[in-house]
Design a protein around this motif. Sequence first.
Motif, PDB file in Angstrom:
ATOM      1  N   SER A 162      10.218 -47.333  33.249  1.00 18.97           N
ATOM      2  CA  SER A 162       9.493 -48.386  32.504  1.00 18.97           C
ATOM      3  C   SER A 162       9.766 -49.764  33.096  1.00 18.97           C
ATOM      4  O   SER A 162       8.976 -50.692  32.937  1.00 18.97           O
ATOM      5  CB  SER A 162       9.911 -48.386  31.029  1.00 18.97           C
ATOM      6  N   GLY A 163      10.916 -49.900  33.741  1.00 16.01           N
ATOM      7  CA  GLY A 163      11.267 -51.201  34.325  1.00 16.01           C
ATOM      8  C   GLY A 163      11.802 -52.193  33.303  1.00 16.01           C
ATOM      9  O   GLY A 163      11.997 -53.370  33.623  1.00 16.01           O
ATOM     10  N   LEU A 164      12.037 -51.742  32.063  1.00 17.13           N
ATOM     11  CA  LEU A 164      12.531 -52.672  31.033  1.00 17.13           C
ATOM     12  C   LEU A 164      13.843 -53.316  31.478  1.00 17.13           C
ATOM     13  O   LEU A 164      14.781 -52.630  31.871  1.00 17.13           O
ATOM     14  CB  LEU A 164      12.754 -51.926  29.702  1.00 17.13           C
ATOM     15  N   THR A 174      17.642 -51.931  31.959  1.00 20.33           N
ATOM     16  CA  THR A 174      18.264 -51.217  30.838  1.00 20.33           C
ATOM     17  C   THR A 174      18.574 -49.758  31.199  1.00 20.33           C
ATOM     18  O   THR A 174      19.674 -49.265  30.934  1.00 20.33           O
ATOM     19  CB  THR A 174      17.313 -51.283  29.621  1.00 20.33           C
ATOM     20  N   GLY A 175      17.609 -49.065  31.817  1.00 12.70           N
ATOM     21  CA  GLY A 175      17.809 -47.653  32.157  1.00 12.70           C
ATOM     22  C   GLY A 175      18.993 -47.457  33.090  1.00 12.70           C
ATOM     23  O   GLY A 175      19.767 -46.508  32.949  1.00 12.70           O
ATOM     24  N   LEU A 176      19.151 -48.386  34.018  1.00 14.94           N
ATOM     25  CA  LEU A 176      20.246 -48.295  34.988  1.00 14.94           C
ATOM     26  C   LEU A 176      21.599 -48.434  34.282  1.00 14.94           C
ATOM     27  O   LEU A 176      22.557 -47.713  34.559  1.00 14.94           O
ATOM     28  CB  LEU A 176      20.059 -49.400  36.035  1.00 14.94           C
ATOM     29  N   LYS A 177      21.648 -49.378  33.342  1.00 16.41           N
ATOM     30  CA  LYS A 177      22.887 -49.593  32.582  1.00 16.41           C
ATOM     31  C   LYS A 177      23.248 -48.310  31.824  1.00 16.41           C
ATOM     32  O   LYS A 177      24.391 -47.876  31.816  1.00 16.41           O
ATOM     33  CB  LYS A 177      22.681 -50.751  31.607  1.00 16.41           C
ATOM     34  N   ILE A 221      19.908 -45.472  18.445  1.00 14.04           N
ATOM     35  CA  ILE A 221      20.062 -44.010  18.348  1.00 14.04           C
ATOM     36  C   ILE A 221      19.632 -43.376  19.680  1.00 14.04           C
ATOM     37  O   ILE A 221      20.312 -42.507  20.227  1.00 14.04           O
ATOM     38  CB  ILE A 221      19.213 -43.440  17.185  1.00 14.04           C
ATOM     39  N   ILE A 222      18.494 -43.857  20.194  1.00 10.85           N
ATOM     40  CA  ILE A 222      17.977 -43.282  21.445  1.00 10.85           C
ATOM     41  C   ILE A 222      18.943 -43.577  22.594  1.00 10.85           C
ATOM     42  O   ILE A 222      19.270 -42.701  23.397  1.00 10.85           O
ATOM     43  CB  ILE A 222      16.556 -43.824  21.727  1.00 10.85           C
ATOM     44  N   ALA A 223      19.447 -44.806  22.630  1.00 11.59           N
ATOM     45  CA  ALA A 223      20.420 -45.159  23.676  1.00 11.59           C
ATOM     46  C   ALA A 223      21.695 -44.354  23.501  1.00 11.59           C
ATOM     47  O   ALA A 223      22.318 -43.916  24.474  1.00 11.59           O
ATOM     48  CB  ALA A 223      20.729 -46.654  23.618  1.00 11.59           C
ATOM     49  N   GLY A 224      22.092 -44.155  22.252  1.00 16.85           N
ATOM     50  CA  GLY A 224      23.302 -43.391  21.951  1.00 16.85           C
ATOM     51  C   GLY A 224      23.196 -41.976  22.493  1.00 16.85           C
ATOM     52  O   GLY A 224      24.139 -41.455  23.101  1.00 16.85           O
ATOM     53  N   LYS A 225      22.021 -41.368  22.265  1.00 13.63           N
ATOM     54  CA  LYS A 225      21.832 -40.009  22.791  1.00 13.63           C
ATOM     55  C   LYS A 225      21.885 -40.030  24.334  1.00 13.63           C
ATOM     56  O   LYS A 225      22.473 -39.151  24.969  1.00 13.63           O
ATOM     57  CB  LYS A 225      20.493 -39.470  22.303  1.00 13.63           C
ATOM     58  N   ALA A 226      21.273 -41.058  24.928  1.00 11.01           N
ATOM     59  CA  ALA A 226      21.208 -41.122  26.390  1.00 11.01           C
ATOM     60  C   ALA A 226      22.598 -41.192  27.019  1.00 11.01           C
ATOM     61  O   ALA A 226      22.855 -40.581  28.052  1.00 11.01           O
ATOM     62  CB  ALA A 226      20.367 -42.318  26.825  1.00 11.01           C
ATOM     63  N   ILE A 227      23.509 -41.950  26.378  1.00 12.50           N
ATOM     64  CA  ILE A 227      24.836 -42.107  27.005  1.00 12.50           C
ATOM     65  C   ILE A 227      25.881 -41.166  26.425  1.00 12.50           C
ATOM     66  O   ILE A 227      26.958 -41.001  26.977  1.00 12.50           O
ATOM     67  CB  ILE A 227      25.349 -43.567  26.930  1.00 12.50           C
ATOM     68  N   GLY A 228      25.579 -40.595  25.249  1.00 14.12           N
ATOM     69  CA  GLY A 228      26.540 -39.697  24.608  1.00 14.12           C
ATOM     70  C   GLY A 228      27.522 -40.430  23.711  1.00 14.12           C
ATOM     71  O   GLY A 228      28.694 -40.075  23.646  1.00 14.12           O
TER      72      GLY A 228
END
Length: 609
Positions: A162-164, A174-177, A221-228
Motif C-alpha cells: 500500500s505504501g502507507l 508502516t509495513g516495513l516497521k 488489532i490488525i497490527a497486533g496480529k501482524a507482529i504477534g
Amino acid sequence: MQNYRANIMMCAGTGCVACNALKVKDALVDELKKQGLENEIQIVLTGCNGFCSNAPIMSVQPEGIFYQKLKIEDIPLIVEEHLLKGRPVEKLMYREPEAKTSVPLMNDIPFFKLQVLRALRNKGMIDPENIEDYISRDGYQGTAKALLELTPEEIIKIMKDSGLRGRGGAGFPTGLKWEFCSKVISDTKYILCNGDEGDPGAFMDRSVMEADPHVVLEGMIIAGKAIGATKGYIYVRAEYPLAVKRLQLAIDQAKEAGLLGDNILNSGFSLDIEIYLGSGAFVCGEETALMRSLEGKRGMPRPRPPFPAFKGLWDKPTVLNNVETYANVPQIIINGADWFKQLGTPKSTGTKVFALTGAINNIGLIEVPMGIPLRTVIFDIGGGIKKGRKYKAVQLGGPSGGCIPESLLDTPVDYESINATGAIVGSGGMVVMDDTNCMVNVAKFFLEFTADESCGKCPPCRIGTKVMLDKLIDITEGRGKESDIDLLLDLSHDIINTSLCGLGQTAPNPILTTIKYFKHEYESHIIDGWCKSGVCKELSTFYIDPELCKGCGLCLKACPKGAITGEKKQPHKIDNDLCIKCRSCYIACPAKFGALKIGPGNMFAQSKK
Ligand SMILES: Cc1cc2nc3c(=O)[nH]c(=O)nc-3n(C[C@H](O)[C@H](O)[C@H](O)COP(=O)(O)O)c2cc1C
Ligand code: SF4
Ligand code: SF4
Ligand code: SF4
Ligand code: FES
C-alpha cells in the motif's frame, strides 16, 4: 431497530461543544418533542466534523443539508420550517465569503468538496459512543478479514504494497516497521498507539480518537496480529478527556462484543488494550521517550539503535504507530493495497489529514490526497486569507516544521516535495500567515516552544536552542548584529547534526526556512531597525497616510489608548506619545484602504530632529 425519517448529525466535538453545541442539542430535543417529531427524527451526536470555524454545526441526513453557527434561538425555525414543512432554512446555511447565495448541501461546500475521506471517513457520520454505528459502516470487517483469513505475512505484504507511511511525522513505511518487529522472536511483544499529539495547533489525532475511536482499536488489532503482540497501549495526553472517555467506551464495547480481549472472533488471537495518560510533555511524543514514560519513568529519549522493533517497551519488541496511521489500516485491509495507492503520489500514497489554521477563512480539519498543491488547500479548501489580506507563508509540520513562501505555493503536498522546500509534512499542522506576521517573530515563537520543551539530555539541543532563542530575541528587540544571521545558520546545522533525538534535529527548521525565504526581514530588523509588519514593538512606528485614509473611524474605535483622533470622513492621526504599539489599528484598517502604515522604530525620533 427503529427507522427514522431523518437523522440530525450534531457535532459534539471539542470545538462545537465549546461553542454551546450541547445546549443547542437540548433545545432541539425539546423542540422535536413539542412538535411530536421525536419518533420520526433522530439526533446523533458525532465527533468533530472538521469545519470547526463554523461551530456549532449539524447536518440533516439523508439529504445532507448543512447548518452552521447555530444558536438556541435558531432551533424552532429549523424544526418548523425544515423538519415539519420541508423548507430548509437558507439563512443558517453556509455562504461563500462575500457571495450572496447560500450552499445548502454539505458536499457542495468547497471546504468539503475537494476532500477525500479515508482516515476520517466516519467523521460526522456516526455516534462514536455506539459500536453498532461503527459496525454499520464496515466496522471490524478489516479485523475479521485479518484475523480469520490472512496470515501475518499476508497482512504485512498488503501494508507494504500500500505504501502507507507513518502519519506521526517521520513518514516511515508502516509495513516495513511491522515486518522488522514480526521477525523478532520473543515471548512478549507490544503494540502501541501514539496519541500524544504535542504539536501546538494540531488536533488531527484528537479528532480521530473523539469521532471514531473504534478505528484506532481496529488498526491496533490488525497490527497486533501482524507482529504477534498480545498487549497494546494507547498513549493519550491527559488534556484530551473526551478522547480518553470515548476510547475507553470503545474498548469496553469491543471487549463485550468479542472484538477485543481473549480469542477475538474465535480466531485464536488475543489482544488486550489499555489507555495510558501522558501529562503533556512534547518530547514524550518521541518514541523512545514515550516508552520510558509508559514504563513509569521520566520521558527522555535514548539513542537508537536498538530500535523499538527489537528493544522497545520493557525491552521487548514493540511497534509504535500514530493514531492517523492506524485509522488507515482497516480500509487498506478491506480494499487492498492498489485501492490505497489510487490516491497520492508514487512515494507518498493515500491521503493526509491536516489541521488548517491561522489567517485563513475556513479553519478546521481536512483530509486530502497526497500531492494536492498547497495553493488548492489554502485558497480553495481553506477559502483564502481572512479579511482580504495577502498570503505570506504557511508553516507546515508544527514547531519543527518550516515556512513556505508564496513563490512555492504550487508545491505538491507530499513528503519529498515538502522536504525539498525545507519544511516537513510532519503530523499535519498547517498554520497560514498573512502580511501582518513578522517572520523573525514567527521563528522566535517556535524556538520558544522547542527551547522550553527540550528535555535537556543532550547539550546541543539544551544549550543550542537557548542560544538561538536569545539571538532571535535580540533581533526582534533591536539589538541584532549583521553577524547574527550567519551565527544562526551555523548553530542550526550544528544542532541538527549533533542532537540525540528528533526534537533537536528539527528545532532549527523554522529559523532555516525563514532565513532562506525571508532573509530581507532579518536584515530589515537588524540594519534598518524596522519590523515592517509592526509586530516587534521596538522596531515599529504606526502612522496614518492622510492621502489614503478615508476617515472611516475603524482604527479610532479599535485603539485602546485613545491615541487616534480625527473627524468622520477626514484623515485621522496617531499621537505617538500615547501609542503603545498594540497593532489594533493596523489590523482594523480595511486592507482595501491600507492607510495605516508602519515605519521604523526610530521614525518618530528622526522626524523630530
Ligand atoms: C519530539 C518529538 C515529538 C513527537 N511527537 C509525536 C506525537 O505527538 N505523535 C506522534 O504520532 N508522533 C510523534 N513523534 C513521532 C514518533 O516518535 C514516532 O515516530 C511516531 O509516533 C511513529 O508512528 P508512525 O510511524 O505511525 O508515524 C514525535 C517525534 C519527536 C522527535
Ligand atoms: S535532542 Fe533535545 S529533546 Fe532530544 S534528547 Fe536531546 S535534549 Fe532531549
Ligand atoms: S498601535 Fe495600538 S495604541 Fe497605537 S495607535 Fe494603534 S491601536 Fe492605538
Ligand atoms: S481605519 Fe484606516 S481608513 Fe479608516 S480612519 Fe483609520 S486609517 Fe483611515
Ligand atoms: S468540533 Fe464540531 S466541527 Fe470540529
